[in-house]
Design a protein around this motif. Sequence first.
Motif, PDB file in Angstrom:
ATOM      1  N   UNK A   1      -2.862  -2.456   0.557  1.00 11.51           N
ATOM      2  CA  UNK A   1      -4.144  -3.084   0.899  1.00 11.51           C
ATOM      3  C   UNK A   1      -4.955  -3.471  -0.326  1.00 11.51           C
ATOM      4  N   UNK A   2      -4.274  -3.905  -1.361  1.00  6.99           N
ATOM      5  CA  UNK A   2      -4.950  -4.379  -2.561  1.00  6.99           C
ATOM      6  C   UNK A   2      -5.448  -3.292  -3.498  1.00  6.99           C
ATOM      7  N   UNK A   3      -5.034  -2.063  -3.301  1.00  8.28           N
ATOM      8  CA  UNK A   3      -5.488  -0.964  -4.162  1.00  8.28           C
ATOM      9  C   UNK A   3      -4.545  -0.706  -5.336  1.00  8.28           C
ATOM     10  N   UNK A   4      -3.297  -1.143  -5.208  1.00  2.84           N
ATOM     11  CA  UNK A   4      -2.316  -0.897  -6.266  1.00  2.84           C
ATOM     12  C   UNK A   4      -1.666   0.473  -6.169  1.00  2.84           C
ATOM     13  N   UNK A   5      -2.174   1.286  -5.267  1.00  4.79           N
ATOM     14  CA  UNK A   5      -1.591   2.616  -5.045  1.00  4.79           C
ATOM     15  C   UNK A   5      -1.416   2.844  -3.550  1.00  4.79           C
ATOM     16  N   UNK A   6      -0.488   3.708  -3.214  1.00  4.27           N
ATOM     17  CA  UNK A   6      -0.293   4.122  -1.830  1.00  4.27           C
ATOM     18  C   UNK A   6      -0.471   5.626  -1.780  1.00  4.27           C
ATOM     19  N   UNK A   7      -1.200   6.073  -0.811  1.00  2.00           N
ATOM     20  CA  UNK A   7      -1.390   7.507  -0.601  1.00  2.00           C
ATOM     21  C   UNK A   7      -0.333   7.950   0.403  1.00  2.00           C
TER      22      UNK A   7
END
Length: 181
Positions: free
Chosen positions: A3-9
């Motif tokens: 979602x455009x954050x560059x990271x996935x939790x």
Amino acid sequence: DCNGLGIKREADPKLMVPNPELTINQGAIDYYKHMVGSQNLEWQEFKLLCKLYDIDLDTPFKNLSEKDKNIIFYGSKEMHKYQLKSSSGNTNNRYGYIEGIKVKIERLYNETSSDWMRDYYEKFLRDHVCTTCNGARLGEAALSVKIDGKNIYQATQLQLKDLKAWILNLYEKLDKTQLEI
């Protein structure tokens, strides 16, 4: 994906199973440790998942096969018809895939509107660089546009003096139409 954050939790197996020396029945899976042996519907469903795939709840987690751990984390590969009974006697008929703990925690984290529950689920999560954008925080379409072999993210990663040199060098490499674009 990110979602455009560059990271996935994502749920991390090491955080979900902090002590792999324990068996599942001894509370190896932190999320289920207070449900073991109860009539809790989540525990019943997880226990059924293990039974369907012959996963021994009394084997130390570290000794389970990778196949067994994969089922525990990701869930059933086939749809199943099953029945759960609540402690009040209500019968719950279900048909579908049975979620593994990793999938369940990630789903619950994303679906909850409760800050308290989000904080609870976060103890099982860790941030990872998004494998789709590799941390660039841009979609595949934006990253596919390249000038002189660099996409916009790669250009923004240059030191200012290198960026200036790269831009000035473009005047020599690109024709008039390409420069206008």
